[in-house]
Design a protein around this motif. Structure first.
Motif, PDB file in Angstrom:
ATOM      1  N   GLU A  18     -73.326 104.550 -18.741  1.00 27.14           N
ATOM      2  CA  GLU A  18     -72.754 105.350 -17.655  1.00 27.14           C
ATOM      3  C   GLU A  18     -73.246 104.934 -16.277  1.00 27.14           C
ATOM      4  O   GLU A  18     -72.653 105.271 -15.271  1.00 27.14           O
ATOM      5  CB  GLU A  18     -73.088 106.833 -17.873  1.00 27.14           C
ATOM      6  CG  GLU A  18     -72.185 107.439 -18.921  1.00 27.14           C
ATOM      7  CD  GLU A  18     -72.616 108.821 -19.360  1.00 27.14           C
ATOM      8  OE1 GLU A  18     -73.766 109.200 -19.075  1.00 27.14           O
ATOM      9  OE2 GLU A  18     -71.798 109.499 -19.988  1.00 27.14           O
ATOM     10  N   ASN A  19     -74.369 104.249 -16.255  1.00 18.84           N
ATOM     11  CA  ASN A  19     -74.899 103.839 -14.950  1.00 18.84           C
ATOM     12  C   ASN A  19     -75.637 102.519 -15.087  1.00 18.84           C
ATOM     13  O   ASN A  19     -75.719 101.962 -16.181  1.00 18.84           O
ATOM     14  CB  ASN A  19     -75.828 104.926 -14.388  1.00 18.84           C
ATOM     15  CG  ASN A  19     -76.859 105.345 -15.431  1.00 18.84           C
ATOM     16  OD1 ASN A  19     -77.398 104.490 -16.150  1.00 18.84           O
ATOM     17  ND2 ASN A  19     -77.125 106.628 -15.536  1.00 18.84           N
ATOM     18  N   TYR A  70     -71.102  94.297 -22.313  1.00 13.88           N
ATOM     19  CA  TYR A  70     -71.978  94.269 -21.146  1.00 13.88           C
ATOM     20  C   TYR A  70     -71.194  93.889 -19.887  1.00 13.88           C
ATOM     21  O   TYR A  70     -71.236  94.570 -18.866  1.00 13.88           O
ATOM     22  CB  TYR A  70     -73.123  93.268 -21.392  1.00 13.88           C
ATOM     23  CG  TYR A  70     -73.995  93.044 -20.185  1.00 13.88           C
ATOM     24  CD1 TYR A  70     -74.991  93.971 -19.850  1.00 13.88           C
ATOM     25  CD2 TYR A  70     -73.818  91.926 -19.361  1.00 13.88           C
ATOM     26  CE1 TYR A  70     -75.781  93.784 -18.723  1.00 13.88           C
ATOM     27  CE2 TYR A  70     -74.598  91.739 -18.232  1.00 13.88           C
ATOM     28  CZ  TYR A  70     -75.581  92.660 -17.919  1.00 13.88           C
ATOM     29  OH  TYR A  70     -76.367  92.486 -16.804  1.00 13.88           O
ATOM     30  N   ASN A  71     -70.406  92.793 -19.988  1.00 13.88           N
ATOM     31  CA  ASN A  71     -69.671  92.316 -18.801  1.00 13.88           C
ATOM     32  C   ASN A  71     -68.632  93.326 -18.318  1.00 13.88           C
ATOM     33  O   ASN A  71     -68.438  93.523 -17.120  1.00 13.88           O
ATOM     34  CB  ASN A  71     -68.985  90.980 -19.104  1.00 13.88           C
ATOM     35  CG  ASN A  71     -70.029  89.864 -19.205  1.00 13.88           C
ATOM     36  OD1 ASN A  71     -71.083  89.945 -18.561  1.00 13.88           O
ATOM     37  ND2 ASN A  71     -69.751  88.863 -20.031  1.00 13.88           N
ATOM     38  N   LEU A  72     -67.986  93.964 -19.282  1.00  8.64           N
ATOM     39  CA  LEU A  72     -66.963  94.938 -18.930  1.00  8.64           C
ATOM     40  C   LEU A  72     -67.548  96.094 -18.115  1.00  8.64           C
ATOM     41  O   LEU A  72     -67.068  96.441 -17.031  1.00  8.64           O
ATOM     42  CB  LEU A  72     -66.312  95.490 -20.203  1.00  8.64           C
ATOM     43  CG  LEU A  72     -65.238  96.538 -19.984  1.00  8.64           C
ATOM     44  CD1 LEU A  72     -63.966  95.873 -19.446  1.00  8.64           C
ATOM     45  CD2 LEU A  72     -64.900  97.283 -21.276  1.00  8.64           C
ATOM     46  N   PHE A  73     -68.645  96.656 -18.630  1.00 13.37           N
ATOM     47  CA  PHE A  73     -69.256  97.795 -17.919  1.00 13.37           C
ATOM     48  C   PHE A  73     -69.878  97.381 -16.603  1.00 13.37           C
ATOM     49  O   PHE A  73     -69.848  98.129 -15.633  1.00 13.37           O
ATOM     50  CB  PHE A  73     -70.256  98.513 -18.827  1.00 13.37           C
ATOM     51  CG  PHE A  73     -69.574  99.455 -19.781  1.00 13.37           C
ATOM     52  CD1 PHE A  73     -69.306 100.764 -19.399  1.00 13.37           C
ATOM     53  CD2 PHE A  73     -69.162  99.031 -21.033  1.00 13.37           C
ATOM     54  CE1 PHE A  73     -68.641 101.626 -20.257  1.00 13.37           C
ATOM     55  CE2 PHE A  73     -68.501  99.886 -21.897  1.00 13.37           C
ATOM     56  CZ  PHE A  73     -68.244 101.193 -21.514  1.00 13.37           C
ATOM     57  N   LEU A  77     -68.852  99.184 -13.158  1.00 14.64           N
ATOM     58  CA  LEU A  77     -69.833  99.856 -12.294  1.00 14.64           C
ATOM     59  C   LEU A  77     -69.839  99.250 -10.898  1.00 14.64           C
ATOM     60  O   LEU A  77     -69.971  99.952  -9.905  1.00 14.64           O
ATOM     61  CB  LEU A  77     -71.236  99.781 -12.913  1.00 14.64           C
ATOM     62  CG  LEU A  77     -71.434 100.685 -14.131  1.00 14.64           C
ATOM     63  CD1 LEU A  77     -72.729 100.353 -14.854  1.00 14.64           C
ATOM     64  CD2 LEU A  77     -71.436 102.163 -13.730  1.00 14.64           C
ATOM     65  N   GLU A  78     -69.637  97.921 -10.825  1.00 11.18           N
ATOM     66  CA  GLU A  78     -69.614  97.289  -9.503  1.00 11.18           C
ATOM     67  C   GLU A  78     -68.430  97.754  -8.675  1.00 11.18           C
ATOM     68  O   GLU A  78     -68.556  98.037  -7.486  1.00 11.18           O
ATOM     69  CB  GLU A  78     -69.567  95.755  -9.646  1.00 11.18           C
ATOM     70  CG  GLU A  78     -70.963  95.176  -9.799  1.00 11.18           C
ATOM     71  CD  GLU A  78     -70.946  93.738 -10.305  1.00 11.18           C
ATOM     72  OE1 GLU A  78     -69.849  93.155 -10.444  1.00 11.18           O
ATOM     73  OE2 GLU A  78     -72.048  93.214 -10.579  1.00 11.18           O
ATOM     74  N   THR A  84     -66.931 103.555  -3.607  1.00  7.59           N
ATOM     75  CA  THR A  84     -67.532 104.781  -3.056  1.00  7.59           C
ATOM     76  C   THR A  84     -68.394 104.475  -1.840  1.00  7.59           C
ATOM     77  O   THR A  84     -68.469 105.280  -0.931  1.00  7.59           O
ATOM     78  CB  THR A  84     -68.379 105.527  -4.112  1.00  7.59           C
ATOM     79  OG1 THR A  84     -69.124 104.572  -4.832  1.00  7.59           O
ATOM     80  CG2 THR A  84     -67.528 106.362  -5.031  1.00  7.59           C
ATOM     81  N   SER A  85     -69.002 103.267  -1.800  1.00  2.00           N
ATOM     82  CA  SER A  85     -69.871 103.023  -0.655  1.00  2.00           C
ATOM     83  C   SER A  85     -69.059 102.901   0.627  1.00  2.00           C
ATOM     84  O   SER A  85     -69.561 103.086   1.710  1.00  2.00           O
ATOM     85  CB  SER A  85     -70.704 101.766  -0.877  1.00  2.00           C
ATOM     86  OG  SER A  85     -69.831 100.671  -0.921  1.00  2.00           O
ATOM     87  N   LYS A  86     -67.738 102.597   0.533  1.00  2.00           N
ATOM     88  CA  LYS A  86     -66.923 102.458   1.746  1.00  2.00           C
ATOM     89  C   LYS A  86     -66.369 103.802   2.204  1.00  2.00           C
ATOM     90  O   LYS A  86     -65.760 103.898   3.258  1.00  2.00           O
ATOM     91  CB  LYS A  86     -65.767 101.498   1.478  1.00  2.00           C
ATOM     92  CG  LYS A  86     -66.211 100.048   1.517  1.00  2.00           C
ATOM     93  CD  LYS A  86     -65.040  99.105   1.576  1.00  2.00           C
ATOM     94  CE  LYS A  86     -65.450  97.705   1.183  1.00  2.00           C
ATOM     95  NZ  LYS A  86     -64.701  97.197   0.041  1.00  2.00           N
TER      96      LYS A  86
END
Ligand code: PHE
Length: 340
Positions: A18-19, A70-73, A77-78, A84-86
């Motif tokens: 999840e994170n 792993y790559n998918l998540f 997340l990226e 959201t940061s924008k």
């Protein structure tokens, strides 16, 4: 060995990410250099030679599965992080103003819906018209002074004479030419007349004209239709009166007044203290007009009427300057939001 692989596969599937902390823990537990998938590869050495190939394939598949997850998540997340940061959640929201229908559109729609309830269809035609549809087919003789009643904007003179239509009666000629009775139609549209622009006159305005043609249509049908219209538009108390008039295309012709809805027919400055307001012209379609459009006047009769949309809007909304309709002043237009 097979069971071990299946157990780790189940662990990989069940792992929730999840994170970014979960993601890193997943990497260490399964695909890192000390992860359980790596360990399984170490165990491969102890597998008997004849089984190595099959177990090796299973292991490779497991490794790819773990890496894919792993790559998918990681990618997911990226993207959420950058989205959201924008966003600046402290910014005030945008104030999206809702537009309003133009008052003339509101009234035109209302007129159309009143007539559609009694079976009238809507017909439209060109704004640039030939002499036939605007004048000749409507019983305007070539040099008849009635042509001056409607100061025309000509586009081309002479043989191919074209003009901006002065009324939407031209559309009704087109309908009569192209259909057989019974005909019950209204034609809303913009019309043009060469007049100086003032509070009471403009070089373009809007009309709705109506036409009803069938066997045995009488003047009483016309009166009743117009009374129904006036009551629908101005309320149950509305009354009409007809005054004799003249139009080349109708005989007999009349002008129609409606009782003043502003002062309840008591008399005010809008109705010039008469209690009546002129709203439209009408009459029985002249047999010459029917014949010009290919309709047998010995079999059919009909009535026509025409009104100015600006005039009706002026009465409904108490707008007393025609120029306001085409100046696009937002202060004027936004008062009609409630009409949507
Ligand atoms: N065409 C007329 C005008 O523009 C109005 C009208 C239509 C009158 C139909 C009678 C019948 O003034």
């Amino acid at each position: 060995m097979k069971e071990k692989i299946e157990k780790i596969q189940a662990e990989i599937n069940a792992y929730t990410i999840e994170n970014t902390a979960n993601l890193e823990a997943f990497r260490i537990q399964f695909i890192g250099s000390k992860g359980s998938v790596k360990e399984l590869f170490n165990d491969l050495k102890a597998v008997p030679n004849e089984e190595k190939r099959a177990i090796g394939q299973l292991l490779n598949a497991l490794r790819i599965e773990a890496e894919d997850k792993y790559n998918l998540f990681k990618a997911q997340l990226e993207t959420t992080a950058s989205a959201t940061s924008k966003l600046d959640f402290s910014r005030p929201g945008d104030n999206n103003e809702i537009g309003a229908h133009h008052p003339l559109s509101l009234v035109r729609s209302e007129i159309i819906s009143i007539f559609s309830k009694i079976g009238y269809s809507v017909s439209e035609g060109p704004e640039i018209e030939d002499d036939w549809h605007n004048f000749s087919a409507l019983n305007f003789a070539p040099e008849h002074p009635a042509r001056d009643m409607q100061d025309t904007f000509f586009i081309e003179k002479g043989e191919n004479e074209m003009a901006l239509r002065t009324h939407t009666s031209s559309v009704q000629v087109r309908v009569m030419e192209n259909s057989t009775p019974p005909i019950r139609t209204i034609s809303p549209g913009r019309v043009y007349r060469n007049e100086a622009i003032s509070a009471r006159a403009h070089c373009f305005f809007h009309q709705v004209e109506g036409l009803y043609i069938d066997k045995n249509v009488s003047f009483a049908d016309l009166k009743q239709t117009l009374l129904y219209f006036a009551k629908e538009l101005f309320g149950e108390k509305a009354q009409i009166r007809l005054r004799p008039s003249y139009f080349p295309f109708t005989e007999p012709s009349a002008e129609v007044d409606v009782s003043c809805s502003i002062c309840n027919a008591k008399g005010c400055n809008v109705c010039k203290y008469s209690g009546w307001l002129e709203i439209l012209g009408c009459g029985m379609v002249d047999p010459n007009v029917l014949e010009a459009s290919g309709i047998d006047s010995t079999v059919y009769s009909g009535f026509a009427f025409g009104m100015g949309v600006e005039r009706i809007t002026q009465l409904k909304y108490k707008v007393n300057d025609l120029r306001l309709y085409s100046e696009n002043d937002v202060r004027f237009l936004k008062q009609f939001k409630a009409g949507i």
